[in-house]
Design a protein around this motif. Structure first.
Motif, short mmCIF file in Angstrom:
data_model
loop_
_atom_site.label_atom_id
_atom_site.label_comp_id
_atom_site.label_asym_id
_atom_site.label_seq_id
_atom_site.Cartn_x
_atom_site.Cartn_y
_atom_site.Cartn_z
N GLN A 152 0.81 -1.32 -0.07
CA GLN A 152 -0.03 0.03 -0.02
C GLN A 152 0.88 1.08 -0.01
OE1 GLN A 152 -3.64 -0.42 2.69
NE2 GLN A 152 -2.50 -2.15 3.37
N MET A 153 1.91 1.50 0.87
CA MET A 153 3.00 2.32 0.81
C MET A 153 3.44 2.63 -0.56
SD MET A 153 4.55 2.28 4.57
CE MET A 153 3.61 2.10 6.02
N LEU A 154 3.78 1.45 -1.21
CA LEU A 154 4.71 1.68 -2.69
C LEU A 154 3.84 2.38 -3.38
CD1 LEU A 154 6.54 -1.59 -2.56
CD2 LEU A 154 7.65 0.68 -2.61
N LYS A 155 2.22 1.71 -3.57
CA LYS A 155 1.34 2.31 -4.40
C LYS A 155 1.06 3.86 -4.06
CE LYS A 155 -0.64 0.66 -7.28
NZ LYS A 155 -0.05 0.14 -8.56
N HIS A 156 1.01 4.17 -2.95
CA HIS A 156 0.96 5.58 -2.72
C HIS A 156 2.04 6.51 -3.11
CE1 HIS A 156 0.94 9.11 0.20
NE2 HIS A 156 -0.27 9.02 0.14
N GLN A 157 3.12 5.94 -3.42
CA GLN A 157 4.19 6.72 -3.62
C GLN A 157 4.54 6.72 -5.39
OE1 GLN A 157 6.34 8.67 -2.51
NE2 GLN A 157 5.52 8.12 -0.29
N GLY A 158 3.30 5.93 -5.97
CA GLY A 158 3.34 5.90 -7.48
C GLY A 158 4.15 4.67 -8.15
N ILE A 159 4.45 3.67 -7.47
CA ILE A 159 5.59 2.60 -7.61
C ILE A 159 4.46 1.50 -8.04
CG2 ILE A 159 7.18 1.13 -6.86
CD1 ILE A 159 8.11 3.49 -5.15
N HIS A 160 4.84 0.79 -9.45
CA HIS A 160 4.27 -0.26 -9.50
C HIS A 160 4.53 -1.52 -8.94
CE1 HIS A 160 3.02 1.94 -13.09
NE2 HIS A 160 4.23 2.27 -13.31
N THR A 161 3.78 -2.38 -8.39
CA THR A 161 4.14 -3.50 -7.53
C THR A 161 3.65 -5.02 -8.01
OG1 THR A 161 1.92 -3.23 -6.28
CG2 THR A 161 3.97 -2.00 -5.45
N PHE A 162 4.36 -5.80 -7.87
CA PHE A 162 4.36 -7.25 -8.18
C PHE A 162 4.38 -8.08 -6.71
CE2 PHE A 162 5.20 -11.74 -9.22
CZ PHE A 162 4.65 -11.87 -10.46
N GLN A 218 -3.11 -14.21 -3.01
CA GLN A 218 -2.81 -13.19 -4.20
C GLN A 218 -3.79 -12.49 -4.35
OE1 GLN A 218 -1.61 -16.23 -7.42
NE2 GLN A 218 -0.47 -17.30 -5.71
N LYS A 219 -5.23 -12.91 -4.09
CA LYS A 219 -6.45 -11.98 -4.40
C LYS A 219 -6.28 -10.90 -3.46
CE LYS A 219 -11.43 -12.37 -4.36
NZ LYS A 219 -12.62 -13.24 -4.15
N ALA A 220 -5.94 -11.27 -2.12
CA ALA A 220 -5.90 -10.21 -1.11
C ALA A 220 -5.04 -9.01 -1.62
CB ALA A 220 -5.67 -10.77 0.19
N CYS A 221 -3.73 -9.47 -2.15
CA CYS A 221 -2.84 -8.50 -2.66
C CYS A 221 -3.33 -7.55 -3.78
CB CYS A 221 -1.61 -9.10 -2.92
SG CYS A 221 -0.67 -9.99 -1.76
N LEU A 222 -4.17 -8.14 -4.45
CA LEU A 222 -4.56 -7.60 -5.73
C LEU A 222 -5.69 -6.63 -5.36
CD1 LEU A 222 -4.85 -10.57 -8.30
CD2 LEU A 222 -3.02 -8.54 -8.59
N GLU A 223 -6.29 -7.12 -4.19
CA GLU A 223 -7.48 -6.11 -3.56
C GLU A 223 -6.80 -4.72 -2.97
OE1 GLU A 223 -9.81 -8.52 -1.25
OE2 GLU A 223 -11.02 -9.53 -2.69
N ARG A 250 -4.49 -3.34 -4.66
CA ARG A 250 -4.14 -2.80 -5.62
C ARG A 250 -2.59 -3.05 -6.03
NH1 ARG A 250 -4.17 3.24 -5.97
NH2 ARG A 250 -3.30 3.16 -3.98
N ALA A 251 -2.13 -4.21 -5.74
CA ALA A 251 -0.81 -4.95 -6.36
C ALA A 251 -1.21 -4.98 -8.01
CB ALA A 251 -0.49 -6.10 -5.99
N ASP A 252 -0.30 -4.60 -8.80
CA ASP A 252 -0.72 -4.64 -10.22
C ASP A 252 -0.78 -6.19 -10.73
OD1 ASP A 252 -0.43 -2.02 -11.00
OD2 ASP A 252 1.62 -2.07 -10.11
N ALA A 253 0.04 -7.12 -10.06
CA ALA A 253 -0.01 -8.47 -10.51
C ALA A 253 0.42 -9.25 -9.17
CB ALA A 253 1.14 -8.70 -11.73
N ALA A 254 0.23 -10.60 -9.44
CA ALA A 254 0.52 -11.42 -8.49
C ALA A 254 0.82 -12.93 -8.84
CB ALA A 254 -0.62 -11.57 -7.33
#
Length: 319
Positions: free
Chosen positions: A158-168, A177-182, A184-188
């Protein structure tokens, strides 16, 4: 005072409730009535004998919690009886009372419950230093997070996404994995396929991989772009995999070790970093993990649940 204790390392069966005299705060300390204390894998490892233990037998685990000040030692200023306090690095926390050095005390905002503070401080401060201190991170970077559905991982995502960073996100099963996508991870992906899946997501590879598993180090290096870095901040999977250090030169890769205690160096640093975490929670940029509470007397059951590694969220012990 009541405490969850064990005399000798072993399974969760060694844990039991123990009564002792209430502690007395020394100079520079607060005596805190614990409202909730966080349970972490480090506590499991201490009970198993894999990590060093503070104090003498009977041993009390726990480093993270929150409560209210009930007594103030000499030479303490700025704190009084009744103040709400959190802490992330004070041993013997799995008890009804704890002595907190004033330099380790974190003042809580009025809107944050003591239970939520106990559920987020240690892992939240870990995610915070990984984001801000270990290496420069910029918007637009591509970053992988291992154990992404765990306590630190889900906050770091969540902190990475807040900084505009793409996350896997790398997590062990589809539910995680579904929880991570929820979040807002870009992929899992899972641990079997993630280096290949990273290349499908970002063909050049990752700028950074945050690895708290250790046994995955070779995979993490395989997932980097040229000039990328692995941040190694844990070894939950066991001993590090062997690799030839000369391979780092070929692609200008690097491995950075990282530890929270390098950065929590003063009361001011603890409060500054905690306030930064609290601000993200208040504005909704970071969602707290789901919290499962156990009575302190049921601490053995809490340990068993966390040990299964099927649990997602945060366990807190309530005296």
């Amino acid at each position: 005072m009541k405490a969850l204790v064990f005399e000798n390392p072993g399974s969760a069966d060694v844990l039991h409730l123990h009564e002792a005299a209430d502690p007395v705060p020394s100079s520079g300390e607060l005596l805190v009535a614990v409202s909730a204390a966080g349970l972490n894998f480090a506590d499991i490892y201490r009970r198993q004998g894999r990590y060093p233990l503070a104090g003498t037998s009977p041993y009390i685990a726990g480093y993270e919690g929150a409560g209210r000040v009930i007594a103030v030692g000499e030479n303490v200023t700025g704190w009084k009886t009744g103040d709400r306090v959190g802490f992330a690095d004070v041993p013997l926390a799995h008890a009804s009372h704890i002595r907190v050095p004033v330099d380790h005390a974190i003042r809580l905002p009025e809107w944050l419950s003591e239970t939520d503070a106990a559920a987020v401080l240690l892992q939240g401060l870990t995610a915070d230093y990984l984001l801000h201190d270990v290496l420069p991170l910029r918007a637009g970077m591509h970053v992988a997070v291992l154990a992404a559905a765990g306590g630190v991982g889900r906050l770091l995502l969540q902190m990475l996404k807040h900084q505009g960073i793409h996350t896997f996100a790398v997590a062990s099963n589809q539910e995680k994995q579904k929880a991570c996508l929820e979040l807002r991870a870009d992929a899992a992906a899972n641990y079997d396929t993630w280096p290949e899946r990273v290349r499908l997501w970002q063909s050049a590879g990752c700028d950074v991989v945050f690895d708290s598993v250790g046994t995955t180090l070779t995979q993490s290096l395989d997932s980097l772009k040229d000039g990328g870095r692995v941040v190694l901040f844990g070894m939950s999977g066991g001993a590090l995999a062997e690799f030839d250090p000369s391979r780092l030169q070929l692609s200008s890769h690097g491995i950075l070790g990282a530890d929270l205690w390098t950065y929590l160096t003063s009361a001011e640093e603890r409060q500054r970093r905690a306030d930064r975490l609290f601000a993200l929670i208040k504005e909704g940029s970071v969602v707290l993990p789901p919290v499962t509470q156990f009575a302190l007397s049921s601490g053995a059951d809490a340990h068993r649940l966390l040990e299964t590694r099927s649990f997602s969220g945060k366990i807190v012990l309530v005296p």
